[in-house]
Design a protein around this motif. Structure first.
Motif: not given
Length: 457
Positions: A29-52
């Motif tokens: 359940a924990v793994e499934s949530t971490i893989n798909h939850y929308p707030t985490l997808a937003a955080q990953r996008s923000a992180l890629e912006a920092f890297r760019a």
């Protein structure tokens, strides 16, 4: 017996897994949530912006190379004097004449310039350092979000576990109350017991049903919440109810708060980022050394004596020049501005330091409290089997005495309620023990001992 079977068949579909459901463990359940939850997808996008942003900084440091060509036609009346053009006044190159002339002259000019900020006393490196600090903050922020979301999933999963166990207790209580009610009705029907007993038994059965329905509603709410978190269809999800309660009796190994804890790492990276900004503020006020170069060519229809000639002659190039230089630029008032901004940033550094220390203290206090609570709860867990056996024995004795006309309905009801309360107390003590283990796992960021409670052997 038929009524008891009916109650069981009514309840079992709520507790049992759907036909197409797959068992979902807590870790899944924990793994499934971490893989798909929308707030985490937003955080990953923000992180890629920092890297760019690192590549943006590199591109900004490339030399500026400009090419320019223009063909013009207009008057050429010159006049001595200086002025600030302010970008609004069109410069005119031409000889001075006694009168203003409306005759046209043509001209052509081509220009190529390049400038490169070659050295600035470490500002580029300070910018890189700040960008890397932003990336570290973004990475630890994502990790912190995952850590907090894991807590939400675990708590929701545990709600389902405890609600499921309480539903089973209510199911058993319904069966016991229904059995007692049938016995009482039989005794009342045969004139052995007064009619009031059957009314009291009916009330007790109704109360048991209402208690069950309330728990059923809470169970469904928690089930919907977990399905939302994990992104799974609710009709295809069923939690794994394995619970190794015996592990709660063991004394957990001593542990302490580690510096690599996701909450501490985020605070520490944020502190590093604030210090990096101070370095950039200071170095932004230092001089900048630039390499400059320019090449240009020009043509005009005016001759050497400033006489107007054919317009076509001005469209070619008759003169060319080049210029190479080194320029150093500094704004003296930037030192004052940098000092003020540095003082402001120092307060932010102190704030970040204080928040880091508070986070450490809170986590350490959580570990200490969890260890203290678990030491007491283990004593309660050891006492539970005795309490449960005694309550069950008391109920069986009261039922037998009532059957034989020795006890009244109130004594039997008290014994029945005592047994149900004891069964609920068992679940409540186990819930508090698991909660203490979860608090320690949260404070130490070591979840493996906690997950062992819910793993299949």
């Amino acid at each position: 017996m038929k009524r008891t079977l009916f109650l069981f068949l009514l309840i079992f579909p709520i507790l049992g897994p759907p036909a197409t459901a797959q068992m979902l463990s807590m870790e899944e359940a924990v793994e499934s949530t971490i893989n798909h939850y929308p707030t985490l997808a937003a955080q990953r996008s923000a992180l890629e912006a920092f890297r760019a942003n690192l590549q943006v900084l590199r591109d900004n440091r490339l030399p500026n190379v400009r090419l320019h060509d223009q063909v013009n036609m207009g008057t050429a009346n010159g006049l001595s004097g200086s002025y600030f053009s302010l970008g609004l006044i069109v410069p005119t190159a031409g000889g001075r004449r006694p009168d203003n002339s409306a005759e046209l002259a043509s001209g052509n000019i081509a220009l190529a310039t390049a400038d490169w900020e070659a050295y600035n006393f470490g500002r580029f490196e300070a910018e890189n350092k700040l960008a890397r600090a932003d990336i570290a903050v973004g990475e630890s922020g994502l990790e912190r979000e995952q850590f907090n979301l894991r807590q939400v999933v675990i708590n929701t999963y545990l709600d389902l576990v405890w609600l499921g166990q309480n539903l089973k207790i209510e199911q058993q209580n319904l069966a016991r109350v229904d059995t007692a009610r049938r016995i009482i009705n039989n005794l009342v029907f045969n004139g052995i017991r007064p009619g009031l007993d059957s009314s009291l038994a009916a009330v007790e059965l109704s109360r048991a049903r209402l208690s069950y329905y309330q728990l059923q509603e809470e169970y469904r709410r928690a089930n919907v919440q977990l399905a939302t978190l994990t992104g799974r269809p609710i009709n295809e999800m069923q939690i794994d109810t394995v619970f190794n309660a015996r592990l709660l009796l063991g004394e957990p190994l001593p542990s302490d708060v580690q510096s690599g804890h996701p909450l501490l790492r985020y605070r520490d990276n944020l502190l590093t980022r604030q210090n990096a900004e101070i370095d950039l503020i200071r170095k932004s006020a230092l001089p900048r050394v630039s390499l400059l170069t320019s090449v240009w060519a020009r043509g005009t229809s005016l001759d050497i004596d400033n006489n107007f000639g054919p317009l076509g002659r001005g469209f070619g190039y008759s003169r060319s020049n080049f210029l190479v230089g080194v320029a150093a630029t500094v704004n003296l008032t930037d030192f004052k501005r940098a000092k003020t901004r540095t003082n402001q940033q120092q307060w932010r550094v102190r704030e970040a330091t204080s928040l880091l220390n508070v986070e450490k203290l809170q986590l350490q206090n959580t570990v200490t409290m969890a260890d203290s609570v678990m030491a007491t709860i283990r004593l309660a867990l050891q006492e539970l089997p005795v309490t449960l056996r005694s309550a069950n024995a008391a109920y069986q004795q009261r039922l037998s005495l009532y059957n034989n006309g020795i006890e009244n309905i109130l004594a039997l009801t008290d014994a029945l309620q005592l047994l149900t309360r004891t069964e609920r107390q068992v679940i409540e003590v186990q819930r508090r023990a698991v909660s203490a283990r979860l608090q320690k796992a949260y404070a130490t960021s070591d979840f493996d001992p906690f997950f062992q409670l819910f793993r299949r052997p």
